[in-house]
Motif scaffolding. Structure first.
Motif, PDB file in Angstrom:
ATOM      1  N   ASP A 228       1.090  -1.098  -0.076  1.00 18.88           N
ATOM      2  CA  ASP A 228      -0.048   0.127   0.222  1.00 18.88           C
ATOM      3  C   ASP A 228       1.031   1.230  -0.122  1.00 18.88           C
ATOM      4  O   ASP A 228       0.713   2.301  -0.566  1.00 18.88           O
ATOM      5  CB  ASP A 228      -0.863  -0.139   1.072  1.00 18.88           C
ATOM      6  N   ASN A 229       1.940   1.023   0.767  1.00 16.60           N
ATOM      7  CA  ASN A 229       2.843   2.403   0.754  1.00 16.60           C
ATOM      8  C   ASN A 229       3.530   2.581  -0.484  1.00 16.60           C
ATOM      9  O   ASN A 229       3.687   3.658  -1.077  1.00 16.60           O
ATOM     10  CB  ASN A 229       3.903   2.037   1.981  1.00 16.60           C
ATOM     11  N   CYS A 230       4.125   1.391  -1.024  1.00  8.40           N
ATOM     12  CA  CYS A 230       4.450   1.647  -2.427  1.00  8.40           C
ATOM     13  C   CYS A 230       3.755   2.066  -3.665  1.00  8.40           C
ATOM     14  O   CYS A 230       3.896   3.044  -4.217  1.00  8.40           O
ATOM     15  CB  CYS A 230       4.802   0.228  -2.986  1.00  8.40           C
ATOM     16  N   PHE A 231       2.416   1.682  -3.528  1.00  4.07           N
ATOM     17  CA  PHE A 231       1.591   2.342  -4.636  1.00  4.07           C
ATOM     18  C   PHE A 231       1.134   3.911  -4.225  1.00  4.07           C
ATOM     19  O   PHE A 231       1.049   4.692  -5.330  1.00  4.07           O
ATOM     20  CB  PHE A 231       0.291   1.460  -4.841  1.00  4.07           C
ATOM     21  N   ASN A 232       1.206   4.309  -2.792  1.00  4.99           N
ATOM     22  CA  ASN A 232       0.871   5.583  -2.784  1.00  4.99           C
ATOM     23  C   ASN A 232       1.938   6.295  -3.040  1.00  4.99           C
ATOM     24  O   ASN A 232       1.936   7.706  -3.688  1.00  4.99           O
ATOM     25  CB  ASN A 232       0.620   5.533  -1.076  1.00  4.99           C
ATOM     26  N   SER A 233       3.447   5.724  -2.768  1.00  3.93           N
ATOM     27  CA  SER A 233       4.546   6.782  -3.074  1.00  3.93           C
ATOM     28  C   SER A 233       4.740   6.969  -4.894  1.00  3.93           C
ATOM     29  O   SER A 233       4.830   7.944  -4.970  1.00  3.93           O
ATOM     30  CB  SER A 233       5.699   5.834  -2.780  1.00  3.93           C
ATOM     31  N   LEU A 234       4.395   6.036  -5.619  1.00  3.03           N
ATOM     32  CA  LEU A 234       4.437   5.995  -7.103  1.00  3.03           C
ATOM     33  C   LEU A 234       3.290   7.123  -7.449  1.00  3.03           C
ATOM     34  O   LEU A 234       3.737   7.871  -8.502  1.00  3.03           O
ATOM     35  CB  LEU A 234       4.079   4.490  -7.560  1.00  3.03           C
ATOM     36  N   SER A 235       2.018   7.004  -6.766  1.00  2.43           N
ATOM     37  CA  SER A 235       1.029   7.926  -7.171  1.00  2.43           C
ATOM     38  C   SER A 235       1.268   9.423  -7.060  1.00  2.43           C
ATOM     39  O   SER A 235       0.691  10.536  -7.343  1.00  2.43           O
ATOM     40  CB  SER A 235      -0.047   7.488  -6.710  1.00  2.43           C
ATOM     41  N   LYS A 236       2.233   9.516  -5.859  1.00  2.00           N
ATOM     42  CA  LYS A 236       2.895  10.938  -5.483  1.00  2.00           C
ATOM     43  C   LYS A 236       4.173  11.188  -6.001  1.00  2.00           C
ATOM     44  O   LYS A 236       4.796  12.191  -5.265  1.00  2.00           O
ATOM     45  CB  LYS A 236       2.633  10.845  -4.156  1.00  2.00           C
ATOM     46  N   GLY A 237       4.783  10.648  -7.069  1.00  9.31           N
ATOM     47  CA  GLY A 237       5.940  11.252  -7.627  1.00  9.31           C
ATOM     48  C   GLY A 237       7.173  10.482  -7.450  1.00  9.31           C
ATOM     49  O   GLY A 237       8.393  10.866  -7.960  1.00  9.31           O
ATOM     50  N   VAL A 238       7.290   9.371  -6.809  1.00  6.27           N
ATOM     51  CA  VAL A 238       8.325   8.559  -6.582  1.00  6.27           C
ATOM     52  C   VAL A 238       8.749   7.770  -7.927  1.00  6.27           C
ATOM     53  O   VAL A 238       7.615   7.118  -8.404  1.00  6.27           O
ATOM     54  CB  VAL A 238       8.170   7.452  -5.297  1.00  6.27           C
ATOM     55  N   GLN A 239       9.862   7.790  -8.387  1.00  5.70           N
ATOM     56  CA  GLN A 239      10.110   7.435  -9.738  1.00  5.70           C
ATOM     57  C   GLN A 239      10.234   5.856  -9.703  1.00  5.70           C
ATOM     58  O   GLN A 239       9.396   5.410 -10.611  1.00  5.70           O
ATOM     59  CB  GLN A 239      11.566   7.957 -10.199  1.00  5.70           C
ATOM     60  N   LYS A 240      10.648   5.235  -8.975  1.00  3.02           N
ATOM     61  CA  LYS A 240      10.910   3.548  -9.111  1.00  3.02           C
ATOM     62  C   LYS A 240      10.888   2.980  -7.573  1.00  3.02           C
ATOM     63  O   LYS A 240      11.414   3.430  -6.836  1.00  3.02           O
ATOM     64  CB  LYS A 240      12.230   3.717  -9.787  1.00  3.02           C
ATOM     65  N   ILE A 241      10.354   2.110  -7.493  1.00  2.00           N
ATOM     66  CA  ILE A 241      10.065   1.088  -6.368  1.00  2.00           C
ATOM     67  C   ILE A 241      10.460  -0.423  -6.524  1.00  2.00           C
ATOM     68  O   ILE A 241       9.960  -1.062  -7.409  1.00  2.00           O
ATOM     69  CB  ILE A 241       9.044   1.226  -5.580  1.00  2.00           C
ATOM     70  N   LYS A 242      11.605  -0.759  -5.694  1.00  2.28           N
ATOM     71  CA  LYS A 242      11.980  -2.326  -5.840  1.00  2.28           C
ATOM     72  C   LYS A 242      11.718  -2.874  -4.373  1.00  2.28           C
ATOM     73  O   LYS A 242      12.214  -2.119  -3.304  1.00  2.28           O
ATOM     74  CB  LYS A 242      13.139  -2.340  -6.376  1.00  2.28           C
ATOM     75  N   ILE A 243      11.259  -4.270  -4.267  1.00  3.51           N
ATOM     76  CA  ILE A 243      11.389  -5.018  -2.860  1.00  3.51           C
ATOM     77  C   ILE A 243      12.165  -6.113  -2.962  1.00  3.51           C
ATOM     78  O   ILE A 243      11.934  -6.856  -4.037  1.00  3.51           O
ATOM     79  CB  ILE A 243       9.804  -5.085  -2.515  1.00  3.51           C
ATOM     80  N   GLY A 244      13.190  -6.555  -2.230  1.00 11.20           N
ATOM     81  CA  GLY A 244      13.836  -7.632  -2.314  1.00 11.20           C
ATOM     82  C   GLY A 244      15.307  -7.599  -1.241  1.00 11.20           C
ATOM     83  O   GLY A 244      15.191  -6.872  -0.544  1.00 11.20           O
ATOM     84  N   HIS A 245      15.946  -8.541  -1.869  1.00 14.06           N
ATOM     85  CA  HIS A 245      17.147  -8.751  -0.995  1.00 14.06           C
ATOM     86  C   HIS A 245      18.288  -7.701  -1.281  1.00 14.06           C
ATOM     87  O   HIS A 245      18.219  -7.128  -2.520  1.00 14.06           O
ATOM     88  CB  HIS A 245      18.085 -10.149  -1.351  1.00 14.06           C
ATOM     89  N   HIS A 246      18.935  -7.446  -0.316  1.00  8.66           N
ATOM     90  CA  HIS A 246      19.964  -6.246  -0.589  1.00  8.66           C
ATOM     91  C   HIS A 246      21.046  -6.285  -1.745  1.00  8.66           C
ATOM     92  O   HIS A 246      21.670  -5.465  -2.187  1.00  8.66           O
ATOM     93  CB  HIS A 246      20.704  -5.750   0.769  1.00  8.66           C
ATOM     94  N   LYS A 247      21.263  -7.610  -2.162  1.00  6.77           N
ATOM     95  CA  LYS A 247      22.030  -7.579  -3.296  1.00  6.77           C
ATOM     96  C   LYS A 247      21.565  -7.030  -4.814  1.00  6.77           C
ATOM     97  O   LYS A 247      22.169  -6.718  -5.536  1.00  6.77           O
ATOM     98  CB  LYS A 247      22.145  -9.387  -3.725  1.00  6.77           C
ATOM     99  N   MET A 248      20.196  -6.611  -4.562  1.00  6.61           N
ATOM    100  CA  MET A 248      19.780  -5.876  -5.606  1.00  6.61           C
ATOM    101  C   MET A 248      20.372  -4.484  -5.727  1.00  6.61           C
ATOM    102  O   MET A 248      20.345  -3.758  -6.909  1.00  6.61           O
ATOM    103  CB  MET A 248      18.063  -5.695  -5.656  1.00  6.61           C
ATOM    104  N   LEU A 249      20.748  -3.847  -4.683  1.00  7.39           N
ATOM    105  CA  LEU A 249      21.490  -2.568  -4.560  1.00  7.39           C
ATOM    106  C   LEU A 249      22.693  -2.498  -5.272  1.00  7.39           C
ATOM    107  O   LEU A 249      23.241  -1.551  -5.911  1.00  7.39           O
ATOM    108  CB  LEU A 249      21.959  -2.174  -3.313  1.00  7.39           C
ATOM    109  N   LYS A 250      23.680  -3.661  -5.393  1.00  7.39           N
ATOM    110  CA  LYS A 250      24.857  -3.610  -6.064  1.00  7.39           C
ATOM    111  C   LYS A 250      24.830  -4.458  -7.570  1.00  7.39           C
ATOM    112  O   LYS A 250      25.655  -4.250  -8.289  1.00  7.39           O
ATOM    113  CB  LYS A 250      26.090  -4.260  -5.311  1.00  7.39           C
ATOM    114  N   ASN A 251      23.568  -5.142  -7.639  1.00  8.67           N
ATOM    115  CA  ASN A 251      23.554  -5.756  -8.971  1.00  8.67           C
ATOM    116  C   ASN A 251      22.198  -5.493  -9.763  1.00  8.67           C
ATOM    117  O   ASN A 251      21.055  -6.260  -8.997  1.00  8.67           O
ATOM    118  CB  ASN A 251      23.693  -7.443  -8.687  1.00  8.67           C
ATOM    119  N   ALA A 252      22.163  -4.760 -10.626  1.00  5.91           N
ATOM    120  CA  ALA A 252      20.954  -4.275 -11.331  1.00  5.91           C
ATOM    121  C   ALA A 252      20.161  -5.660 -11.941  1.00  5.91           C
ATOM    122  O   ALA A 252      18.919  -5.189 -12.122  1.00  5.91           O
ATOM    123  CB  ALA A 252      21.301  -3.367 -12.414  1.00  5.91           C
ATOM    124  N   ASP A 253      20.975  -6.685 -12.000  1.00  8.33           N
ATOM    125  CA  ASP A 253      20.088  -7.702 -12.679  1.00  8.33           C
ATOM    126  C   ASP A 253      19.524  -8.744 -11.597  1.00  8.33           C
ATOM    127  O   ASP A 253      19.001  -9.873 -12.256  1.00  8.33           O
ATOM    128  CB  ASP A 253      21.025  -8.740 -13.564  1.00  8.33           C
TER     129      ASP A 253
END
Length: 261
Positions: A228-253
């Motif tokens: 719910d927080n994610c969709f609220n954020s996107l509707s109010k201007g946040v560009q991109k949202i991802k949910i997952g393990h922190h390895k996604m921070l250093k590996n775009a794939d």
């Protein structure tokens, strides 16, 4: 119009905080993110352990914590004290110029005590305002703010506030100035259709699929307020949202869940 500078906002959950080695790996990855960044952390499990050690019984209703006066004291001590300062110290060791904050510091996040028709949540706050100008000044000065889950009501009362919501509200406020990517990091690789199967990651969720998965019961409990927080954020201007393990921070794939309207 001038292009906005990118900013990465990351929220980490309690299971990463409770595992010293995992936290060390996460903070190393976080420190390597280029450009402006902000960190928000929870710590509910640590607060629960501390409460139990002094004879308090944490109370929950529908997965949400009730915060009476003794529990608020524990939350402030653990979130704003022990966890926040340990995280800041480790980030400094990783050459990230971090500074720890509650919402009361610099009046950065003002909340109001939750008013529910049937449930007394105690000293739980819902975010009303983010002090964007001061936050922008800090970020542009090369400081990486590290927020705990404590806010205030500007009348002297500290309030326990959901860390996912704090991350969302900060992301919304900062998106007026920066191009914000919001990352919710936890121990799983993303939103799962089966919590026992880490290969069941839903790689992309939009509002239609979200409604369908909720109806089917595939998404439930604590993941619902997070999304719910994610969709609220996107509707109010946040560009991109991802949910997952922190390895996604250093590996775009890296496999994770991308949220889209």
């Amino acid at each position: 119009m001038q292009n906005k500078q990118p900013l990465t906002l990351v929220k980490i959950g309690g299971n990463i905080i409770d595992d010293a080695k995992e936290l060390e790996h996460f903070l190393s990855d976080f420190s390597k993110i280029d450009g402006h960044k902000v960190l928000v952390h929870g710590g509910g499990k640590s607060a629960t352990k501390m409460a139990q050690s002094v004879g308090l019984t944490p109370k929950m209703v529908d997965g949400r914590r009730i915060t009476d006066a003794p529990m608020l004291d524990i939350a402030v001590m653990i979130y704003a004290g022990e966890i926040n300062k340990k995280v800041v110290a480790q980030l400094q060791a990783n050459n990230t110029n971090a500074m720890g904050f509650s919402g009361a510091d610099g009046n950065l996040i003002v909340s109001e005590k939750r008013n529910h028709p049937t449930i007394d949540y105690g000293f739980v706050g819902d975010v009303k305002k983010v002090n964007s100008p001061l936050l922008e000044t800090l970020i542009n000065a090369g400081i990486t703010p590290v927020f705990c889950a404590i806010t205030h009501d500007k009348n002297g009362q500290l309030l326990n506030t959901n860390a996912d919501t704090i991350a969302s509200e900060l992301a919304i406020a900062l998106s007026e100035v920066y191009e914000v990517t919001l990352n919710y990091c936890f121990e799983k690789p993303g939103v799962l259709t089966d919590v026992e199967d880490e290969n069941s990651v839903i790689t992309q969720i939009d509002s239609n699929l979200y409604a369908k998965l909720k109806d089917e019961g595939a998404i439930h409990s604590g993941m619902i307020p997070k999304l719910d927080n994610c969709f609220n954020s996107l509707s109010k201007g946040v560009q991109k949202i991802k949910i997952g393990h922190h390895k996604m921070l250093k590996n775009a794939d890296a496999i994770c869940t991308s949220i889209q309207l």
